[in-house]
Design a protein around this motif. Structure first.
Motif, PDB file in Angstrom:
ATOM      1  N   ASP A   1     -11.307  46.224  23.925  1.00  0.00           N
ATOM      2  CA  ASP A   1     -10.713  47.372  24.614  1.00  0.00           C
ATOM      3  C   ASP A   1      -9.464  47.823  23.855  1.00  0.00           C
ATOM      4  O   ASP A   1      -8.338  47.582  24.262  1.00  0.00           O
ATOM      5  N   ARG A   2      -9.673  48.513  22.733  1.00  0.00           N
ATOM      6  CA  ARG A   2      -8.560  48.952  21.893  1.00  0.00           C
ATOM      7  C   ARG A   2      -8.410  50.475  21.840  1.00  0.00           C
ATOM      8  O   ARG A   2      -7.365  50.972  21.515  1.00  0.00           O
ATOM      9  N   GLN A   3      -9.454  51.198  22.143  1.00  0.00           N
ATOM     10  CA  GLN A   3      -9.380  52.658  22.131  1.00  0.00           C
ATOM     11  C   GLN A   3      -9.716  53.184  23.521  1.00  0.00           C
ATOM     12  O   GLN A   3     -10.340  52.497  24.318  1.00  0.00           O
ATOM     13  N   LEU A  23     -10.759  41.489  15.396  1.00  0.00           N
ATOM     14  CA  LEU A  23      -9.298  41.531  15.476  1.00  0.00           C
ATOM     15  C   LEU A  23      -8.641  41.122  14.157  1.00  0.00           C
ATOM     16  O   LEU A  23      -7.644  41.729  13.738  1.00  0.00           O
ATOM     17  N   ALA A  79      -9.008  43.994  11.826  1.00  0.00           N
ATOM     18  CA  ALA A  79      -8.155  45.122  12.215  1.00  0.00           C
ATOM     19  C   ALA A  79      -6.699  44.871  11.829  1.00  0.00           C
ATOM     20  O   ALA A  79      -5.980  45.808  11.450  1.00  0.00           O
ATOM     21  N   HIS A  80      -6.249  43.628  11.929  1.00  0.00           N
ATOM     22  CA  HIS A  80      -4.861  43.316  11.593  1.00  0.00           C
ATOM     23  C   HIS A  80      -4.630  43.189  10.094  1.00  0.00           C
ATOM     24  O   HIS A  80      -3.507  43.388   9.627  1.00  0.00           O
TER      25      HIS A  80
END
Length: 136
Positions: free
Chosen positions: A40-42, A129, A132-133
């Motif tokens: 749930d990032r966008q 994750l 993404a980082h």
């Protein structure tokens, strides 16, 4: 020809133990939580996650409600509660479609797909994750 010992006096059960159902519910909750926490990032992901969570909620609640209704409206002859310990249940057999299957094998057959999906989604989310980082 090999000689195998066959246990003839093992009890035969017709239902899975309640702990197996509890484990299945726990794996479904694990799946839903890992989806919400890791993906749930966008803003565009919230609605699909909500729909999947609703579907999983219905998939868990419907059998539970049906089992509660079934227990409440049993025939008088079937009213006795014979709760079997998990140790006794796992030592016995489970009647499956006119055949017998060792109880623990039946439990593994039921829980393995749920565990694979829950732990697999968690692993994919962790990799997501990390990527993404580390992306520039």
């Amino acid at each position: 020809m090999a000689r195998h010992l066959v246990a003839h006096n093992r009890p035969v059960f017709e239902q899975l133990h309640p702990k197996i159902y509890g484990t299945a519910v726990g794996l479904v909750v694990w799946f839903a939580l890992s989806a919400w926490i890791l993906f749930d990032r966008q803003s565009a992901v919230g609605l699909p996650l909500a729909m999947v969570s609703l579907l999983l909620f219905v998939a868990v609640m419907l059998p539970w409600l049906l089992s509660r209704i079934w227990k409440r409206h049993r025939l008088p002859l079937d009213q006795h509660e014979d709760s079997v310990s998990f140790q006794d249940w796992k030592a016995g057999d489970l009647a499956v479609w006119g055949s017998r299957l060792h109880s623990m094998h039946a439990a593994i057959d039921m829980l393995l797909p749920l565990a694979a999906v829950a732990f697999g989604l968690t692993a994919i989310g962790i990799v997501f994750l990390i990527c993404a980082h580390t992306a520039p």
